[in-house]
Scaffold this motif. Structure first.
Motif, PDB file in Angstrom:
ATOM      1  N   ALA A  33       0.857  -1.181   0.000  1.00 35.59           N
ATOM      2  CA  ALA A  33       0.000   0.000   0.000  1.00 35.59           C
ATOM      3  C   ALA A  33       0.896   1.234   0.000  1.00 35.59           C
ATOM      4  O   ALA A  33       1.997   1.207   0.550  1.00 35.59           O
ATOM      5  CB  ALA A  33      -0.910   0.011   1.226  1.00 35.59           C
ATOM      6  N   SER A  35       1.032   5.785   0.135  1.00 34.63           N
ATOM      7  CA  SER A  35       0.367   7.036   0.487  1.00 34.63           C
ATOM      8  C   SER A  35       1.202   8.174  -0.086  1.00 34.63           C
ATOM      9  O   SER A  35       2.352   7.979  -0.485  1.00 34.63           O
ATOM     10  CB  SER A  35       0.198   7.168   2.004  1.00 34.63           C
ATOM     11  OG  SER A  35       1.452   7.272   2.641  1.00 34.63           O
ATOM     12  N   GLU A  78      -3.150   0.950   5.727  1.00 36.03           N
ATOM     13  CA  GLU A  78      -3.779   0.417   4.512  1.00 36.03           C
ATOM     14  C   GLU A  78      -3.197  -0.953   4.167  1.00 36.03           C
ATOM     15  O   GLU A  78      -3.930  -1.865   3.781  1.00 36.03           O
ATOM     16  CB  GLU A  78      -3.594   1.398   3.345  1.00 36.03           C
ATOM     17  CG  GLU A  78      -4.283   0.960   2.080  1.00 36.03           C
ATOM     18  CD  GLU A  78      -5.803   0.876   2.165  1.00 36.03           C
ATOM     19  OE1 GLU A  78      -6.397   0.189   1.316  1.00 36.03           O
ATOM     20  OE2 GLU A  78      -6.419   1.477   3.071  1.00 36.03           O
TER      21      GLU A  78
END
Length: 104
Positions: A33, A35, A78
């Motif tokens: 994941a 960001s 996440e």
């Protein structure tokens, strides 16, 4: 009646063995994941452990450590969420959708 109970116990034991094997396999699988548009990348395994964390140097700003902390938390959370979903999906294939408390 005893024969039916024996079959149920045998099936339960086989399911337990399949689940144990799957848990081992999931520990080897990873999910990623990101960001901040890919500035922070977290990788988790099927045991919901973060196994890798990558931070691009462009996002490191000594004047804004809070933003970096938020990006790391977002990517890690996440990755863990995706890892948990992967595990539940795979376990559901074995249990046929039965919710077995304490199994995962």
């Amino acid at each position: 009646m005893a024969k039916g109970l024996g079959n149920i116990m045998k099936q339960a034991q086989m399911m337990q063995q399949k689940m144990a094997k799957l848990q081992e396999e999931l520990a080897e699988r990873t999910i990623e994941a990101t960001s901040g548009g890919g500035m922070v990348t977290a990788v988790a395994n099927g045991k919901q452990q973060i196994v890798s964390l990558k931070i691009e140097k462009e996002v490191v700003d000594p004047e804004d450590i809070e933003m970096l902390q938020d990006l790391v938390m977002a990517a890690a959370n996440e990755a863990l969420k995706k890892s948990q979903e992967m595990m539940q999906e795979e376990m559901g294939k074995i249990t046929g959708g039965f919710n077995l408390p304490g199994m995962f």
